[in-house]
Design an enzyme around this catalytic site. Structure first.
Site, short mmCIF file in Angstrom:
data_model
loop_
_atom_site.label_atom_id
_atom_site.label_comp_id
_atom_site.label_asym_id
_atom_site.label_seq_id
_atom_site.Cartn_x
_atom_site.Cartn_y
_atom_site.Cartn_z
CG ASP A 290 8.14 -0.34 -6.91
OD1 ASP A 290 7.57 0.85 -7.19
OD2 ASP A 290 7.51 -1.28 -6.69
C1 GLC Z 1 4.15 -1.54 -7.07
C2 GLC Z 1 4.36 -0.47 -6.79
C3 GLC Z 1 4.58 0.07 -5.41
C4 GLC Z 1 4.00 -1.30 -4.55
C5 GLC Z 1 5.05 -2.41 -5.01
C6 GLC Z 1 4.48 -3.72 -4.17
O1 GLC Z 1 4.51 -2.05 -8.53
O2 GLC Z 1 4.90 0.66 -7.55
O3 GLC Z 1 4.22 1.20 -4.85
O4 GLC Z 1 4.24 -1.01 -3.21
O5 GLC Z 1 4.91 -2.52 -6.25
O6 GLC Z 1 3.20 -4.10 -4.45
#
Ligand code: GLC
Length: 743
Positions: A290
């Protein structure tokens, strides 16, 4: 000869059906062959480049301090394998051309984006959609989203979110499928099928992403990014099924979660990312972290610095570093210093290259985004479908007969969500455009006539408006009924929106109280991305319709329901608590050694509160209709089933009301004696049933004993023989009971 043919037929019939992942195996092995050949030509730096994902400084920021300045140079040097959050097709094609034409080996980029509940056409938020219990419709919504996404030029969505959660203090409950593993598993698999289709290289399918691995939905105190502290047993028994189903459906990527598990952040947790995800679930694609989650191991306090974080993550089998850049910064040094083997880098790289190959990016790097957008995006039939799905997702929680409204009725439409084109799209709106939203006001005006709708905003979400209540009272004077559209804004749904108070904000309660004083009938339209404490609203309103954040077509869907053109059929996928103090709360809790067997069961030494009931205000599975359904004649066709067999249960459902309607017939079981504690009830079957007034139908459930498997103390999931209770009805308090045994 006949005997031979019969034997052949019997053999084919008896062969277990292949999972999607197994069906795609030939493509996979071809992809890995291709990747292995390419890797032989790559330098170490280029291999590590494939493991780095960046967001352009000017990209859509969905996390803290991200972004890289000179992305063109990074591409030319082969130091980046993926970007996320670029919105422009033209820009993506420009960057792709640089990668293919100007880098040494011309390896194409893979572009990712959060397409969570629709791309241009925005469907209801996922929690809302899960209340439709319509698996085919949810799969279709993902298929439509995939086609629109591919036409824009994006290859990969960070969806489905498979995190089970029973805590609406956590704003991200809006992105999941509620509190139940069985329903969540059906939905996660359906979304993967919808996104990836049968051919990942087609120009209307995209790579799915199983997230957030793992157990991100159980943060302490409902506070986002907080510690997740649970046993491996609980993870496997309650939280794993939706992830498992998404992997079995063939998802080619996964995302590590922000939280730690057993004290080790998921992005550096080899038991989570390698042993469980790949060993137990058989996942074969690649894992992206993430946002900044690799580097955040430093903040967690388990990595001394970014280099140490990269070392742990690479050795945990995390393929791709989203945004921060520790992989490309320290990868080579880690290999040269023997901290990470080149063999590991090769494995991490080949899994990324294999997905790019399966997407067809090496054959035609510009295929995505080259479609005729006008033929794919905002198709009329898809907008109509979005309206249907929004209506199916809405849940009628209470109704004293005020709904459906009569023709010619004069409506006072009041509240901060009544004409709010942005909020109805909810969080993670992808490429959704507020200008394309059809608001509740517009939907009602179209259905009842502009002259019959008297609108006043009344107040903001958390602030009163000067003269707002007076204006609301004025419009109510001329009306026969008040529709009060209240709840939470899109900014209070999704990531980083945890709340300690899930009741309706005070200015909105004041608006309700003022309107209550007029003596008019009041229908509360509740817009929210989470369960809320709505005791007050239920007591004061004549009806409460949970409209969620219903997406682009929310307005017409609300009009369809309040007019009676359509009959509400949504059922809760998350319990609505009596109060926030009960959270986390879910129907499938354990009996405990001192169960309170009913609300009337009172004695001091029971598992209960002294200031509130144990029961929710509205239970999992609950939802009303304009008609009545009756359940009768439950019959356990197979009272004794051998292991490997199928439990058959039949029930009669009758529409005893005055209009046609759909209900969700639900089947729950309880394993009476097991090796580990079992939930008081577990959903093991459901079916949407449509009946005309007066019509009846026999519904038969077939439950393979494998569906009754559970996690044992050795952490293995298997079914046991033993006695079970079974209930069938319209929610998790179903009364019709039977029993069966696995012998
Ligand atoms: C965010 C979220 C995740 C998302 C990623 C890209 O922090 O936790 O669900 O897919 O970053 O945006």
């Amino acid at each position: 000869m006949k005997r031979f043919l019969f034997a052949l037929f019997a053999l084919m019939v008896s062969m277990p059906s292949l999972s999607a992942a197994e069906k795609s195996a030939p493509k996979e092995s071809e992809a890995y062959k291709f990747a292995d050949k390419l890797i032989k030509k790559m330098t170490l730096r280029e291999k590590i480049g494939q493991l780095q994902q960046f967001v352009p400084k000017k990209g859509v920021v969905t996390g803290p301090d991200g972004g890289v300045e000179n992305i063109e140079e990074s591409i030319r040097q082969g130091l980046v394998g993926s970007f996320l959050n670029i919105r422009s097709t033209k820009r993506m094609h420009e960057l792709q051309r640089m990668a293919v034409k100007e880098s040494r080996l011309g390896i194409p980029l893979i572009f990712g984006f959060d397409i969570i509940h629709g791309c241009r056409i925005i469907f209801p938020e996922n929690l809302a959609m899960s209340c439709s219990w319509d698996i085919e419709a949810i799969e279709r919504s993902a298929r439509i989203a995939a086609a629109e996404t591919a036409a824009i030029g994006i290859h990969w969505t960070f969806s489905p979110m498979c995190d089970i959660s029973a805590d609406s203090r956590w704003g991200r409950v809006s992105e999941g499928s509620g509190e139940d593993p069985y329903l969540g598993a059906k939905i996660s698999a359906a979304m993967v099928r919808g996104y990836q289709g049968k051919d990942l290289s087609a120009d209307n399918t995209i790579a799915a992403c199983v997230k957030h691995f793992a157990a991100y939905g159980a943060p302490q105190a409902g506070r986002d990014y907080h510690t997740v502290d649970m046993s491996r047993f609980m993870l496997i028994d309650r939280y794993l099924p939706p992830y498992r189903a998404a992997v079995e459906a063939g998802a080619v990527t996964a995302m590590s979660s922000f939280n730690d598990f057993e004290g080790v952040p998921a992005s550096g947790n080899r038991w989570i990312l390698h042993d469980l995800l790949r060993g137990e679930l058989g996942f074969k694609g690649f894992v992206v972290s993430d946002w900044n989650a690799v580097h955040e191991m430093v903040a967690h306090g388990t990595a001394a610095n970014g280099k140490d974080a990269a070392r742990q993550a690479m050795n945990a089998h995390l393929n791709m570093d989203m945004v921060y850049g520790d992989y490309i910064k320290y990868g080579e040094a880690l290999v040269e210093e023997g901290e990470v083997s080149e063999k590991t880098i090769n494995q991490l790289c080949r899994e990324v290259l294999a997905v790019k190959y399966q997407l067809g990016l090496f054959d035609n790097p510009y295929k995505y985004g080259s479609q005729n957008k006008s033929e794919v995006i905002y198709r009329a039939e898809n907008l109509e479908f979005a309206r249907e799905l929004a209506a199916k997702s809405m849940v009628l929680l209470s109704n004293n007969g005020v709904l459906p409204l009569k023709e010619g009725v004069k409506i006072a439409l009041v509240g901060p969500l009544a004409d709010n084109a942005r909020s109805q799209l909810g969080s993670w709106r992808g490429f959704g455009e507020a200008k394309r939203s059809v608001t509740i006001r517009e939907g009602l005006e179209a259905r009842f006539g502009k002259d019959n709708i008297f609108y006043a905003k009344g107040c903001d979400f958390r602030n009163a408006i000067e003269g707002g209540i007076e204006e609301a009272l004025r419009v109510a004077e001329n009306a026969d009924v008040v529709l009060l559209s209240v709840g939470l804004s899109h900014k209070e749904s999704g990531e980083a929106t945890s709340l300690t108070d899930i009741s309706l904000p005070a200015p909105q309660q004041a608006l309700l109280d003022a309107l209550k004083g007029t003596g008019k009938k009041i229908v509360v339209l509740l817009g929210t991305g989470r369960a809320m404490d709505i005791r007050n609203e239920v007591e004061k309103a004549d009806a409460v319709l949970l409209t969620w954040h219903g997406g682009t077509m929310e307005g017409p869907a609300v009009a369809d329901l309040v007019s009676g053109d359509k009959n509400p059929s949504g059922h809760l996928s998350i319990s609505f608590p009596y109060c926030v103090g009960q959270l986390p709360l879910h129907y499938n809790m354990k009996m405990t050694g001192r169960p309170r067997k009913s609300p009337q069961h009172n004695s001091k030494y029971l598992s209960r509160y002294t200031d509130a009931p144990n029961e929710p205000l509205f239970p999992f599975g609950y939802g009303l209709s304009y008609t009545e359904f009756e359940y009768s004649d439950l019959k356990v066709v197979t009272p004794n089933v051998s292991m490997g067999g199928t439990v058959k249960v039949r029930v009669k459902i009758s529409n005893t009301g005055q209009c046609a309607g759909e209900d969700v017939v639900q089947l729950y079981v309880r394993d009476l004696v097991a090796e580990t504690t079992r939930p008081v009830r577990e959903l093991k079957g459901f079916e949407r049933v449509s009946l005309a007034a007066g019509e009846s139908k026999i519904v038969e459930f077939k439950i393979p004993t494998s569906d009754l498997a559970y996690c044992h103390s050795d952490l293995k999931v298997r079914a046991d023989s033993g006695d079970f209770l079974v209930w069938v009805g319209a929610d998790s308090n179903a009364k019709l009971q039977g029993k069966f045994a696995i012998r």
